[in-house]
Scaffold this motif. Structure first.
Motif, PDB file in Angstrom:
ATOM      1  N   ALA A 221      26.133  -7.191   7.235  1.00 14.01           N
ATOM      2  CA  ALA A 221      25.026  -6.969   6.294  1.00 14.01           C
ATOM      3  C   ALA A 221      24.758  -8.278   5.544  1.00 14.01           C
ATOM      4  N   GLY A 222      23.470  -8.644   5.439  1.00 15.10           N
ATOM      5  CA  GLY A 222      23.102  -9.873   4.727  1.00 15.10           C
ATOM      6  C   GLY A 222      22.925 -11.070   5.646  1.00 15.10           C
ATOM      7  N   ASP A 223      23.280 -10.944   6.936  1.00 16.76           N
ATOM      8  CA  ASP A 223      23.111 -12.061   7.876  1.00 16.76           C
ATOM      9  C   ASP A 223      21.625 -12.305   8.144  1.00 16.76           C
ATOM     10  N   SER A 224      21.234 -13.593   8.164  1.00  9.94           N
ATOM     11  CA  SER A 224      19.854 -13.899   8.558  1.00  9.94           C
ATOM     12  C   SER A 224      19.906 -14.458   9.976  1.00  9.94           C
ATOM     13  N   ILE A 225      18.973 -13.989  10.798  1.00  5.18           N
ATOM     14  CA  ILE A 225      18.955 -14.349  12.219  1.00  5.18           C
ATOM     15  C   ILE A 225      17.596 -14.958  12.516  1.00  5.18           C
ATOM     16  N   GLU A 226      17.589 -16.090  13.196  1.00  6.46           N
ATOM     17  CA  GLU A 226      16.300 -16.664  13.588  1.00  6.46           C
ATOM     18  C   GLU A 226      16.411 -17.406  14.910  1.00  6.46           C
ATOM     19  N   ILE A 227      15.253 -17.571  15.527  1.00  5.40           N
ATOM     20  CA  ILE A 227      15.176 -18.342  16.771  1.00  5.40           C
ATOM     21  C   ILE A 227      15.035 -19.806  16.367  1.00  5.40           C
ATOM     22  N   LYS A 228      15.707 -20.707  17.087  1.00  9.05           N
ATOM     23  CA  LYS A 228      15.662 -22.145  16.773  1.00  9.05           C
ATOM     24  C   LYS A 228      14.231 -22.672  16.744  1.00  9.05           C
ATOM     25  N   GLU A 229      13.992 -23.633  15.875  1.00  3.21           N
ATOM     26  CA  GLU A 229      12.652 -24.237  15.746  1.00  3.21           C
ATOM     27  C   GLU A 229      12.142 -24.739  17.092  1.00  3.21           C
ATOM     28  N   LYS A 230      13.038 -25.394  17.844  1.00  3.96           N
ATOM     29  CA  LYS A 230      12.655 -26.007  19.123  1.00  3.96           C
ATOM     30  C   LYS A 230      12.115 -24.959  20.102  1.00  3.96           C
ATOM     31  N   ALA A 231      12.703 -23.753  20.066  1.00  2.00           N
ATOM     32  CA  ALA A 231      12.319 -22.710  21.022  1.00  2.00           C
ATOM     33  C   ALA A 231      11.123 -21.885  20.550  1.00  2.00           C
ATOM     34  N   LYS A 232      10.863 -21.903  19.233  1.00  2.00           N
ATOM     35  CA  LYS A 232       9.821 -21.028  18.672  1.00  2.00           C
ATOM     36  C   LYS A 232       8.446 -21.235  19.293  1.00  2.00           C
ATOM     37  N   GLY A 233       8.116 -22.474  19.599  1.00  2.00           N
ATOM     38  CA  GLY A 233       6.778 -22.765  20.118  1.00  2.00           C
ATOM     39  C   GLY A 233       6.602 -22.438  21.591  1.00  2.00           C
ATOM     40  N   SER A 234       7.665 -22.088  22.285  1.00  2.00           N
ATOM     41  CA  SER A 234       7.568 -21.903  23.743  1.00  2.00           C
ATOM     42  C   SER A 234       6.733 -20.666  24.097  1.00  2.00           C
ATOM     43  N   GLN A 235       6.134 -20.733  25.267  1.00  2.00           N
ATOM     44  CA  GLN A 235       5.272 -19.649  25.753  1.00  2.00           C
ATOM     45  C   GLN A 235       6.061 -18.351  25.905  1.00  2.00           C
ATOM     46  N   ARG A 236       7.346 -18.475  26.215  1.00  2.00           N
ATOM     47  CA  ARG A 236       8.194 -17.295  26.446  1.00  2.00           C
ATOM     48  C   ARG A 236       8.144 -16.339  25.250  1.00  2.00           C
ATOM     49  N   TYR A 237       8.263 -16.887  24.027  1.00  4.26           N
ATOM     50  CA  TYR A 237       8.295 -16.022  22.850  1.00  4.26           C
ATOM     51  C   TYR A 237       6.927 -15.432  22.531  1.00  4.26           C
ATOM     52  N   LYS A 238       5.867 -16.169  22.887  1.00 10.09           N
ATOM     53  CA  LYS A 238       4.514 -15.615  22.695  1.00 10.09           C
ATOM     54  C   LYS A 238       4.346 -14.394  23.604  1.00 10.09           C
ATOM     55  N   ASP A 239       4.817 -14.523  24.851  1.00 15.33           N
ATOM     56  CA  ASP A 239       4.724 -13.403  25.805  1.00 15.33           C
ATOM     57  C   ASP A 239       5.557 -12.217  25.333  1.00 15.33           C
ATOM     58  N   ILE A 240       6.757 -12.504  24.834  1.00 13.70           N
ATOM     59  CA  ILE A 240       7.651 -11.434  24.373  1.00 13.70           C
ATOM     60  C   ILE A 240       7.014 -10.684  23.207  1.00 13.70           C
ATOM     61  N   LEU A 241       6.470 -11.423  22.224  1.00 17.20           N
ATOM     62  CA  LEU A 241       5.884 -10.774  21.047  1.00 17.20           C
ATOM     63  C   LEU A 241       4.651  -9.945  21.392  1.00 17.20           C
ATOM     64  N   GLU A 242       3.928 -10.345  22.464  1.00 12.98           N
ATOM     65  CA  GLU A 242       2.792  -9.542  22.922  1.00 12.98           C
ATOM     66  C   GLU A 242       3.262  -8.161  23.342  1.00 12.98           C
ATOM     67  N   VAL A 243       4.410  -8.119  24.027  1.00 13.60           N
ATOM     68  CA  VAL A 243       4.955  -6.851  24.534  1.00 13.60           C
ATOM     69  C   VAL A 243       5.637  -6.061  23.423  1.00 13.60           C
ATOM     70  N   THR A 244       6.410  -6.750  22.566  1.00 19.91           N
ATOM     71  CA  THR A 244       7.239  -6.032  21.580  1.00 19.91           C
ATOM     72  C   THR A 244       6.588  -5.898  20.213  1.00 19.91           C
ATOM     73  N   GLY A 245       5.405  -6.437  20.050  1.00 18.16           N
ATOM     74  CA  GLY A 245       4.750  -6.420  18.737  1.00 18.16           C
ATOM     75  C   GLY A 245       4.604  -5.035  18.136  1.00 18.16           C
ATOM     76  N   ALA A 246       4.337  -4.041  19.000  1.00 14.22           N
ATOM     77  CA  ALA A 246       4.111  -2.673  18.494  1.00 14.22           C
ATOM     78  C   ALA A 246       5.413  -1.885  18.356  1.00 14.22           C
ATOM     79  N   ARG A 247       6.517  -2.468  18.806  1.00 19.27           N
ATOM     80  CA  ARG A 247       7.798  -1.746  18.748  1.00 19.27           C
ATOM     81  C   ARG A 247       8.266  -1.597  17.304  1.00 19.27           C
ATOM     82  N   LEU A 248       8.794  -0.441  17.007  1.00 15.41           N
ATOM     83  CA  LEU A 248       9.276  -0.177  15.650  1.00 15.41           C
ATOM     84  C   LEU A 248      10.616  -0.851  15.413  1.00 15.41           C
ATOM     85  N   VAL A 249      10.724  -1.575  14.314  1.00 15.67           N
ATOM     86  CA  VAL A 249      11.994  -2.207  13.942  1.00 15.67           C
ATOM     87  C   VAL A 249      12.756  -1.193  13.090  1.00 15.67           C
ATOM     88  N   PRO A 250      14.038  -0.939  13.400  1.00 13.97           N
ATOM     89  CA  PRO A 250      14.793   0.042  12.610  1.00 13.97           C
ATOM     90  C   PRO A 250      14.858  -0.357  11.135  1.00 13.97           C
TER      91      PRO A 250
END
Length: 197
Positions: free
Chosen positions: A130-159
Motif C-alpha cells: 500500500a502506498g507504492d507508486s508505479i509508473e512506466i519509464k519515461e523512455k518507454a512512455k512515448g512508444s507506439q506500443r503503449y498508445k496501442d495498449i491504452l486504446e484497448v484498455t482505456g475503457a477497462r475499469l480500474v479496481p
C-alpha cells in the motif's frame, strides 16, 4: 525459465473459464465434450487450483510457496493467498490498464519498463505494498506500443484499491485489495482444502 505454452482458449475451455478474465476478448465456439461425468471432490479442488495458477500465470512451485506464506500469515489462508496473487507487480500493471493481458504485463516488467517508487523493478512476482507508486519509464512512455495498449484498455475499469493516471502511465496502490475487490472466479477454499490434505 519455465513457460506454460498451452493454447489459451483450449485451457479456458477445459477449466470452464471465460477468457475475458485474462484480458482476451475472443470466444471459443467449440463445446467441451464430457459425457455428463460427475467430478470428484478432489477434481473440483484441483480445477480451482489450476484456474488460479492459469489466471495469474504462476507455475506449481511458486504457487505452493505463495500458499505456504499465506498459511503463516494471520487471517484466512485462502484470502491471504488471493491478496498475494493480486498484488504481484505483473497483475497490478494489468489491472492499471498498462497491458492488455497478464502475459504482456509480465513481459513489460521483464523488459525493465516499470519503476516502483522511482526504482526500476524487473521481477514480475514482486509484491507491491500500500502506498507504492508505479509508473512506466519515461523512455518507454512515448512508444507506439503503449498508445496501442491504452486504446484497448482505456475503457477497462480500474479496481478501487488502485489509482490510475493513464495519460502519464502512472498508478498508485492506495491499499491492498480485499477479497471482495478481487473479481476472479476462483473458490479459494477449495485450494486450501487441496493443499491441506
Amino acid at each position: 525459465m519455465a513457460i506454460n505454452r498451452v493454447p489459451v482458449l483450449k485451457r479456458c475451455r477445459s477449466l470452464g473459464l471465460d477468457p475475458i478474465y485474462l484480458g482476451i476478448d475472443k470466444k471459443s465456439t467449440r463445446e467441451l465434450k464430457r459425457a455428463n461425468r460427475k467430478m470428484s471432490e478432489y477434481g473440483m479442488q484441483l480445477r480451482e487450483k489450476q484456474k488460479a495458477k492459469f489466471i495469474y500465470g504462476v507455475l506449481e512451485k511458486p504457487f505452493r510457496n505463495y500458499y505456504e506464506k499465506a498459511e503463516k500469515m494471520s487471517g484466512m489462508t485462502g484470502t491471504n493467498l488471493m491478496v498475494m496473487l493480486e498484488s504481484r507487480l505483473d497483475n497490478v500493471i494489468f489491472r492499471l490498464g498498462f497491458a492488455r493481458t497478464r502475459k504482456e504485463a509480465r513481459q513489460i516488467v521483464d523488459h525493465k519498463h516499470v519503476l516502483v517508487n522511482g526504482k526500476c523493478v524487473n521481477i514480475p512476482s514482486y509484491l507491491v505494498k500500500a502506498g507504492d507508486s508505479i509508473e512506466i519509464k519515461e523512455k518507454a512512455k512515448g512508444s507506439q506500443r503503449y498508445k496501442d495498449i491504452l486504446e484497448v484498455t482505456g475503457a477497462r475499469l480500474v479496481p478501487e484499491w488502485l489509482e490510475a493516471d493513464q495519460e502519464n502511465l502512472k498508478g498508485l496502490v492506495k491499499e491492498l485489495p480485499s477479497r471482495e475487490a478481487i473479481d476472479v472466479p476462483v473458490d479459494e477454499m477449495l485450494i486450501v482444502e487441496h493443499y491441506s490434505k
